[in-house]
Structures are given as structure tokens and as C-alpha cells.
Write a protein that holds these residues in place. Structure first.
Motif, PDB file in Angstrom:
ATOM      1  N   THR A  16      47.915 -34.866 -74.740  1.00 42.47           N
ATOM      2  CA  THR A  16      47.882 -34.985 -73.282  1.00 42.47           C
ATOM      3  C   THR A  16      49.149 -35.623 -72.719  1.00 42.47           C
ATOM      4  O   THR A  16      49.655 -35.176 -71.681  1.00 42.47           O
ATOM      5  N   THR A  17      49.673 -36.656 -73.371  1.00 43.67           N
ATOM      6  CA  THR A  17      50.884 -37.303 -72.859  1.00 43.67           C
ATOM      7  C   THR A  17      52.043 -36.322 -72.828  1.00 43.67           C
ATOM      8  O   THR A  17      52.807 -36.265 -71.854  1.00 43.67           O
ATOM      9  N   GLN A  20      51.392 -33.776 -69.949  1.00 42.31           N
ATOM     10  CA  GLN A  20      51.602 -34.379 -68.630  1.00 42.31           C
ATOM     11  C   GLN A  20      53.081 -34.629 -68.368  1.00 42.31           C
ATOM     12  O   GLN A  20      53.565 -34.416 -67.245  1.00 42.31           O
ATOM     13  N   ARG A  46      51.831 -41.686 -62.295  1.00 43.26           N
ATOM     14  CA  ARG A  46      50.703 -42.544 -62.632  1.00 43.26           C
ATOM     15  C   ARG A  46      49.566 -42.436 -61.621  1.00 43.26           C
ATOM     16  O   ARG A  46      48.491 -42.988 -61.840  1.00 43.26           O
ATOM     17  N   HIS A  48      47.718 -39.993 -61.167  1.00 42.03           N
ATOM     18  CA  HIS A  48      46.613 -39.360 -61.890  1.00 42.03           C
ATOM     19  C   HIS A  48      45.854 -40.410 -62.711  1.00 42.03           C
ATOM     20  O   HIS A  48      44.621 -40.409 -62.750  1.00 42.03           O
ATOM     21  N   TYR A  49      46.611 -41.274 -63.377  1.00 40.18           N
ATOM     22  CA  TYR A  49      46.029 -42.331 -64.207  1.00 40.18           C
ATOM     23  C   TYR A  49      45.215 -43.304 -63.367  1.00 40.18           C
ATOM     24  O   TYR A  49      44.063 -43.611 -63.688  1.00 40.18           O
ATOM     25  N   SER A  88      45.457 -34.129 -63.997  1.00 44.27           N
ATOM     26  CA  SER A  88      45.369 -34.318 -65.443  1.00 44.27           C
ATOM     27  C   SER A  88      45.349 -35.787 -65.825  1.00 44.27           C
ATOM     28  O   SER A  88      46.297 -36.522 -65.525  1.00 44.27           O
ATOM     29  N   HIS A  89      44.265 -36.213 -66.468  1.00 43.02           N
ATOM     30  CA  HIS A  89      44.283 -37.464 -67.219  1.00 43.02           C
ATOM     31  C   HIS A  89      43.090 -37.546 -68.152  1.00 43.02           C
ATOM     32  O   HIS A  89      41.957 -37.263 -67.772  1.00 43.02           O
ATOM     33  N   GLU A  90      43.378 -37.998 -69.390  1.00 45.66           N
ATOM     34  CA  GLU A  90      42.366 -38.032 -70.440  1.00 45.66           C
ATOM     35  C   GLU A  90      41.324 -39.129 -70.236  1.00 45.66           C
ATOM     36  O   GLU A  90      40.257 -39.077 -70.862  1.00 45.66           O
TER      37      GLU A  90
END
Length: 356
Positions: A16-17, A20, A46, A48-49, A88-90
Motif C-alpha cells: 500500500t505505501t 500510495q 496524509r 487520507h491517513y 486510499s489507506h490501509e
């Protein structure tokens, strides 16, 4: 009003990193083709995070003012978009049914069609990566204890790895053709294959996004893992997320000193391979029966057998650990030597970091 929202919810440790970072590097090119990848001031991805932290009520030690209202701010960018939107973020993989329902309801209110995207790597490599991730943020447990916890269902990481749980939570209201599973290729495969499978899932042509990723999540080997556990024991809570040493360990100790080292990799051994294989097969069977859109090959999710000369990551190796510690000391000395000491130097240093 957006046309489609591609919501990438994980899994953790599935590339994912890297994905992204590559989306972020191509955000202007995506925008030219009518695709929005939201970001904050100075291109800060960030957002998204922070939104994922708020949506899932997760505490990673981030300043509360960053997280509070982050989902609403991101949603405003979604509403203002024309064409497709990529989120997108896990962290979203750990959402509960109620949390996922609120996010989907908000996205559906924009009038967009929702497409769920789930990237997944074989469980053996995900577990190895997850243990390393705990060590970056203060973890002290041996690998064997971490795996035993995962097998018994007591590991928080397992919630995000399990495609049955994640896709049931996030995808129960969606038709199968709007649920996309992207499989990570086996170790040693073409480096761009995961990226191309992901682009297929979000309906983006490779020539639209020419720029490479600028960062990926650093992995460490067995000796480096031993050293991190010892550092974490010495620093205690200050090494955990939100602790004063956490950014230094993640960014400097791992990112600059330990990540680039080439030492023996962390893999699962013969004792854990059978249960991991059995669980992986159950996941593959469920995905086939669910009829989701698969980008890649479900057989890629079955872990390879351990090597005949497998090394137990919990076995002491003092010589290699000492060598890793010397590299960390050298990186710390370089950082101290380069640290700005005057106000003008500090301002230039901060500006350079912001531009990067």
C-alpha cells in the motif's frame, strides 16, 4: 459531482505505501485525465491517513487537531471532484461494520458509484511484514509469540489481513462487479506487476501515470529485528506511536540505517506453514465463491514452502546485531553533524523537508 469513487481499504503490508506513493507522484497526470487523488497543502497526502484514523477511531499518536474533522475535509474534496476519485489507506481495513457503513453512506451521498479495492499479499509475507511493523513502533515480542497470537485470532493485524472479514464489512452492500481484489505477485516477480494490476482495478491506463514511487515501506532482516527489539526494551513507551523517539526510529533508524542493509530476510518456518496455508486456501475458496473482480491470480495468495535452510528469526546472532548497531550509530552521527544550528539554517532545513 464525482462519477466513481475507488475506495482502497488495504490490506496492510500488501504494497500500500508503494501504491500510495506512486499515485501521489502522478496526481497531476491523473487530474489531467479527470481523476482526483485528494491531497492537502503543499501536496500533503496524509489527508487520507488522518481521515482513515478518524473514520475508524484509531489512535496512532497523531495530534488531535490533525485527525478531528479530517474525514469531513476529505469528503468535501470528493464532493467537489468531477470524474473519478481515488481514496486510499490501509487503516480502513480494520473498520467495524458501523464505521464502514458511515463512510459508505457519506460517499453514496455524493451520487458517485462506489468501487471497493482490496490489495492482498500471501499471508506468510503479510505476517512477516506485520511483525516488522510492530518493531518499528515499539514492539518487543519474539516472532514466535507474534505468530501464535495471530493464529489464535488475538492479533489486530489479522483483522485487516482477512479478506473474508474486510470484504464482508465493506462490500456487503456492493455487487460483486464493484469489489476488486488485487493480488500481489510472488516474491521475485516483475517489480511493476502489482502496480499494473492495481491500475487495472481502478481503470487507469499505465501511460497516464509515468512517474515512479518516491518511497516504499522499508523492511528489515533478522539481525535488524533483534536490534529493534533491544532498542524498544531500553526506550520503553517512548518508542511506541506518539512517543518522542518513535519518529526517529521509523524515519532514521529504520529508514536510513537498517532498511538498506542486506541481511537474512524474515520468513515463516515449518511449524507455522501448515496453518497459514490452510487459512490462505480458505480465503482463496471464499473469494472464488464470492465472484469478486480479481486482478492477478488467486493462486498468488498461497504461501511458498519454507526454505530447507530456514533461519529462526528468534535465534540470537550477536555478531550481526552488533554490526547493525554500528550502522545505526553512524546514521545518528551523520544526522547530528548535518543538523542546523542557526535560525536561518533551521528554516532552510524545514523548507527543504516540506518540499520533499
Amino acid at each position: 459531482m464525482p462519477r466513481r469513487v475507488h475506495l482502497h481499504v488495504g490490506a496492510p503490508k500488501s504494497g500500500t505505501t508503494y501504491l500510495q506513493s506512486r499515485l501521489h507522484a502522478n496526481r497531476r497526470e491523473l487530474h489531467r485525465h479527470g481523476i482526483s487523488y485528494p491531497h492537502g497543502p503543499l501536496g500533503d497526502q496524509r489527508v487520507h491517513y488522518w481521515a482513515a484514523l478518524e473514520a475508524t477511531e484509531t489512535d496512532h499518536g497523531v495530534a488531535p487537531e490533525r485527525v478531528r474533522g479530517a474525514w469531513s475535509r476529505l469528503l468535501r474534496q470528493v464532493r467537489a471532484a468531477r470524474g473519478d476519485v481515488l481514496l486510499s489507506h490501509e487503516v480502513l481495513a480494520k473498520a467495524t461494520e458501523a464505521q464502514a457503513g458511515r463512510v459508505l453512506k457519506d460517499l453514496e451521498s455524493t451520487g458517485a458509484q462506489i468501487h471497493l479495492v482490496f490489495t492482498v499479499r500471501d499471508l506468510a509475507r503479510e505476517l512477516s511484514g506485520a511483525w516488522q511493523e510492530t518493531l518499528k513502533f515499539g514492539g518487543r515480542r519474539p516472532f514466535a509469540r507474534f505468530l501464535a497470537s495471530a493464529r489464535e485470532g488475538n492479533s489486530a493485524f489479522m483483522e485487516g489481513f482477512d479478506p473474508i472479514r474486510v470484504l464482508t464489512v465493506w462490500g456487503e452492500r456492493l455487487p460483486a462487479e464493484q469489489i476488486h481484489v488485487v493480488t500481489a505477485p510472488p516474491a521475485g516477480g516483475p517489480p511493476d506487476l502489482l502496480w499494473h494490476r492495481f491500475l487495472e482495478a481502478i481503470d487507469v491506463r499505465p501511460e497516464w501515470v509515468p512517474h515512479e514511487a518516491v518511497r516504499a515501506n522499508e523492511s528489515v532482516g533478522i539481525a535488524e529485528a533483534h536490534l529493534l527489539r533491544r532498542i524498544n526494551r531500553r526506550l520503553g513507551e517512548e518508542a511506541r506511536r506518539g512517543g518522542r523517539y518513535s519518529p526517529l526510529i521509523d524515519g532514521l533508524v529504520v529508514g536510513r540505517a537498517l532498511g538498506p542493509r542486506t541481511s537474512e530476510r524474515i520468513t515463516l518456518g515449518p511449524a507455522d506453514h501448515p496453518w497459514v496455508l490452510e487459512r490462505s486456501q480458505a480465503w482463496v475458496d471464499w473469494l472464488r465463491d464470492r465472484g469478486v473482480e480479481v486482478h492477478g491470480d488467486l493462486e498468488d495468495l498461497l504461501p511458498a514452502a519454507p526454505a530447507d535452510d530456514w533461519t529462526d528469526p528468534d535465534e540470537p546472532m550477536p555478531g550481526q546485531v552488533a554490526s547493525a548497531a554500528v550502522d545505526v550509530i553512524a546514521a545518528l552521527l551523520d544526522e547530528l553533524h548535518d543538523r542546523p544550528v542557526t535560525p536561518v539554517q533551521r528554516a532552510r532545513h524545514v523548507w527543504a523537508r516540506l518540499r520533499r
